[in-house]
Scaffold this motif. Sequence first.
Motif, short mmCIF file in Angstrom:
data_model
loop_
_atom_site.label_atom_id
_atom_site.label_comp_id
_atom_site.label_asym_id
_atom_site.label_seq_id
_atom_site.Cartn_x
_atom_site.Cartn_y
_atom_site.Cartn_z
N ASP A 193 -12.32 -9.11 6.91
CA ASP A 193 -12.84 -7.77 6.60
C ASP A 193 -13.51 -7.08 7.79
O ASP A 193 -14.55 -6.44 7.65
N HIS A 194 -12.93 -7.21 8.99
CA HIS A 194 -13.43 -6.56 10.21
C HIS A 194 -14.85 -6.99 10.57
O HIS A 194 -15.52 -6.29 11.33
N ASP A 195 -15.30 -8.10 10.06
CA ASP A 195 -16.66 -8.57 10.28
C ASP A 195 -16.66 -9.55 11.46
O ASP A 195 -16.17 -10.68 11.33
N ALA A 196 -17.25 -9.15 12.58
CA ALA A 196 -17.25 -9.98 13.79
C ALA A 196 -18.04 -11.27 13.63
O ALA A 196 -17.95 -12.16 14.47
N THR A 197 -18.82 -11.39 12.57
CA THR A 197 -19.53 -12.65 12.31
C THR A 197 -18.69 -13.61 11.49
O THR A 197 -19.12 -14.74 11.23
N ARG A 198 -17.49 -13.19 11.10
CA ARG A 198 -16.60 -14.04 10.28
C ARG A 198 -15.26 -14.21 11.02
O ARG A 198 -14.22 -13.77 10.57
N VAL A 199 -15.32 -14.89 12.16
CA VAL A 199 -14.15 -15.10 13.00
C VAL A 199 -13.28 -16.19 12.40
O VAL A 199 -13.75 -17.27 12.05
N LEU A 200 -11.98 -15.89 12.28
CA LEU A 200 -11.00 -16.86 11.77
C LEU A 200 -10.18 -17.48 12.89
O LEU A 200 -9.64 -18.57 12.75
N GLY A 201 -10.06 -16.78 14.01
CA GLY A 201 -9.29 -17.27 15.15
C GLY A 201 -9.30 -16.24 16.26
O GLY A 201 -9.78 -15.12 16.07
N ARG A 202 -8.76 -16.64 17.42
CA ARG A 202 -8.67 -15.71 18.55
C ARG A 202 -7.57 -16.16 19.48
O ARG A 202 -7.25 -17.35 19.56
N THR A 203 -7.00 -15.19 20.17
CA THR A 203 -5.89 -15.52 21.06
C THR A 203 -6.35 -16.36 22.25
O THR A 203 -5.60 -17.22 22.72
N ARG A 204 -7.55 -16.13 22.74
CA ARG A 204 -8.05 -16.88 23.90
C ARG A 204 -8.05 -18.39 23.64
O ARG A 204 -7.71 -19.17 24.51
N SER A 205 -8.42 -18.80 22.44
CA SER A 205 -8.47 -20.23 22.11
C SER A 205 -7.15 -20.73 21.51
O SER A 205 -7.04 -21.90 21.15
N LYS A 206 -6.20 -19.80 21.37
CA LYS A 206 -4.87 -20.12 20.81
C LYS A 206 -4.93 -20.53 19.33
O LYS A 206 -4.02 -21.15 18.81
N THR A 207 -6.01 -20.15 18.64
CA THR A 207 -6.08 -20.36 17.19
C THR A 207 -5.52 -19.16 16.45
O THR A 207 -5.35 -19.19 15.23
#
Length: 180
Positions: free
Chosen positions: A60-74
């Motif tokens: 829901d666009h909430d930066a405190t609820r990260v599911l993954g990121r390209t930098r970590s390849k998740t």
Amino acid sequence: MTQERRAFAFELRTKGRRLEGYAATFNTETRIADAWTETIAPGAFAASLASGADILALMDHDATRVLGRTRSKTLRLSEDTRGLTFEIDLPDTQTGRDVLALAERGDLGGMSFGFSARDQHRSGDHRELRQVDLFEISVVAAWPAYPDTLVQARARDAVLPGLTDAGRVLRMMEAQKWNS
């Protein structure tokens, strides 16, 4: 450049603790708050994906609820002929477990993405997004702006019927932001 968000229903599959599907589809016209129509052109995300920018997957666009990121390849993103595909390796956090449970039940409303339009074409009340700077994709609980795309959740090999929703409240908010 103003950052915009666009949400829509999506196709989603679960494989263990991984979500995959489409965060955006090309050439799918949608009406935004009954004010204009919008489509995404094939290749609109290509430059952003090639830039190596760290793009986030959020709830829901909430930066405190990260599911993954390209930098970590998740989070893995790519374009195919249909749209912007994603794969998220969900974390073993409360948010990750909640997203997985909702996906398996078919209770999620869609996907969204945060972007700035780098190249767009406007004709009357229609806007075509030709190139965007992509900042994040989000799993959203409700109100997709692109209701014509298919929503499916697959828990292992069982397909669950998906949801579609017009998302009028979100569309009105997007129209106000775009017209301001």
